[in-house]
Design a protein around this motif. Sequence first.
Motif, short mmCIF file in Angstrom:
data_model
loop_
_atom_site.label_atom_id
_atom_site.label_comp_id
_atom_site.label_asym_id
_atom_site.label_seq_id
_atom_site.Cartn_x
_atom_site.Cartn_y
_atom_site.Cartn_z
N LYS A 107 32.41 60.58 1.69
CA LYS A 107 32.21 61.71 2.61
C LYS A 107 32.92 62.97 2.13
CE LYS A 107 31.15 59.16 6.83
NZ LYS A 107 31.55 58.89 8.21
N GLN A 108 33.97 62.82 1.32
CA GLN A 108 34.66 63.99 0.77
C GLN A 108 33.97 64.52 -0.47
OE1 GLN A 108 38.61 62.53 0.05
NE2 GLN A 108 39.23 62.73 2.19
N LYS A 109 33.30 63.66 -1.23
CA LYS A 109 32.79 64.05 -2.54
C LYS A 109 31.29 64.29 -2.60
CE LYS A 109 36.75 64.16 -4.40
NZ LYS A 109 37.27 65.39 -4.98
N ILE A 110 30.55 63.82 -1.61
CA ILE A 110 29.11 64.10 -1.54
C ILE A 110 28.86 64.91 -0.28
CG2 ILE A 110 26.78 63.16 -1.32
CD1 ILE A 110 27.70 60.70 -2.84
N LYS A 111 28.37 66.11 -0.46
CA LYS A 111 28.10 67.00 0.67
C LYS A 111 26.62 67.36 0.67
CE LYS A 111 32.52 67.69 1.70
NZ LYS A 111 33.13 67.18 2.86
N LEU A 112 26.00 67.25 1.84
CA LEU A 112 24.61 67.63 2.01
C LEU A 112 24.51 68.67 3.12
CD1 LEU A 112 22.73 64.19 1.98
CD2 LEU A 112 23.22 65.69 0.06
N ASN A 113 23.69 69.70 2.86
CA ASN A 113 23.35 70.68 3.88
C ASN A 113 21.83 70.69 3.99
OD1 ASN A 113 25.99 71.49 4.30
ND2 ASN A 113 25.87 73.19 2.90
N VAL A 114 21.33 70.54 5.20
CA VAL A 114 19.91 70.62 5.46
C VAL A 114 19.64 71.97 6.10
CG1 VAL A 114 17.99 69.64 6.76
CG2 VAL A 114 19.66 68.12 5.68
N LEU A 150 17.42 71.41 0.89
CA LEU A 150 18.50 70.42 0.88
C LEU A 150 19.48 70.84 -0.20
CD1 LEU A 150 19.76 67.68 1.74
CD2 LEU A 150 18.44 66.65 -0.12
N THR A 151 20.69 71.21 0.21
CA THR A 151 21.73 71.55 -0.74
C THR A 151 22.58 70.30 -0.99
OG1 THR A 151 21.78 73.80 0.12
CG2 THR A 151 23.65 73.12 -1.24
N VAL A 152 22.76 69.96 -2.26
CA VAL A 152 23.48 68.74 -2.64
C VAL A 152 24.67 69.12 -3.50
CG1 VAL A 152 23.31 66.51 -3.81
CG2 VAL A 152 21.28 67.48 -2.69
N GLU A 153 25.84 68.62 -3.11
CA GLU A 153 27.05 68.72 -3.94
C GLU A 153 27.52 67.31 -4.22
OE1 GLU A 153 30.28 71.58 -3.19
OE2 GLU A 153 29.06 72.21 -1.47
N ASN A 154 27.80 67.01 -5.50
CA ASN A 154 28.23 65.68 -5.88
C ASN A 154 29.40 65.80 -6.85
OD1 ASN A 154 28.57 63.14 -7.05
ND2 ASN A 154 26.42 62.64 -6.91
N HIS A 155 30.59 65.50 -6.35
CA HIS A 155 31.83 65.60 -7.13
C HIS A 155 32.43 64.21 -7.43
CE1 HIS A 155 32.18 70.01 -6.61
NE2 HIS A 155 31.58 69.77 -5.46
N LEU A 156 31.61 63.18 -7.42
CA LEU A 156 32.11 61.82 -7.63
C LEU A 156 32.81 61.67 -8.97
CD1 LEU A 156 29.16 59.58 -6.36
CD2 LEU A 156 31.28 60.14 -5.17
N LEU A 157 33.99 61.07 -8.94
CA LEU A 157 34.76 60.66 -10.12
C LEU A 157 35.24 61.81 -11.01
CD1 LEU A 157 32.57 57.56 -11.01
CD2 LEU A 157 34.82 57.52 -9.92
N PHE A 158 35.06 63.06 -10.59
CA PHE A 158 35.49 64.17 -11.42
C PHE A 158 37.00 64.17 -11.64
CE2 PHE A 158 31.71 67.24 -10.52
CZ PHE A 158 30.91 66.50 -11.36
N GLU A 159 37.76 63.67 -10.67
CA GLU A 159 39.21 63.68 -10.85
C GLU A 159 39.70 62.64 -11.86
OE1 GLU A 159 38.78 61.90 -6.61
OE2 GLU A 159 37.52 62.99 -7.97
N LEU A 160 38.84 61.68 -12.21
CA LEU A 160 39.22 60.67 -13.21
C LEU A 160 38.80 61.06 -14.62
CD1 LEU A 160 38.64 56.98 -12.05
CD2 LEU A 160 40.77 58.23 -12.27
N PHE A 161 37.62 61.66 -14.75
CA PHE A 161 37.05 61.89 -16.08
C PHE A 161 36.54 63.32 -16.20
CE2 PHE A 161 36.01 57.46 -14.81
CZ PHE A 161 36.89 56.81 -15.67
N ASP A 162 37.04 64.05 -17.20
CA ASP A 162 36.59 65.42 -17.43
C ASP A 162 35.12 65.47 -17.82
OD1 ASP A 162 39.06 66.49 -16.84
OD2 ASP A 162 39.72 66.51 -18.93
#
Length: 154
Positions: free
Chosen positions: A68-75, A109-121
Amino acid sequence: MQFSTNHKFYVSTTEIDYRPEIATFQLTVKVFTDDFQNLLRKRYDVKLTLDPDLDADLVDYYATRYLKQKIKLNVDEQPVALQFLGKTYDLDQTTLFLQVTDVPDFQTLTVENHLLFELFDDQQNIVRVKTPTQRKSFLHTQGRAKDIFRKEQF
């Protein structure tokens, strides 16, 4: 049985399938299990073990919180709430299931996906959006993790 795999690529996939007959976005997120386990341990300072889960409720709690913190959707420019449905394991991958309900129609549909960015550049997140009449893919990387899907007008 747990598989340990060293992989050279850091990639996740997120499938977003719009189902107008049930007014729902169905999300299927696939990540490498070892990466996801390491991320949850590091981020929340907990000793979680995935596949098999030693504490499934705790894994679900932290997975939900993280997603819920790393995937954001706006409709249509309005934020919508993701609901975590569950997860499965297959070899070295974890598949996570989420949904957004009560979306009878939309234009963007606006999609933001920040999964795993803090682990791997060099983490890359592939996002695929599908409606009954359209398909579109996006590649999210560090510094570029937001795209807008526009529904075709007929």
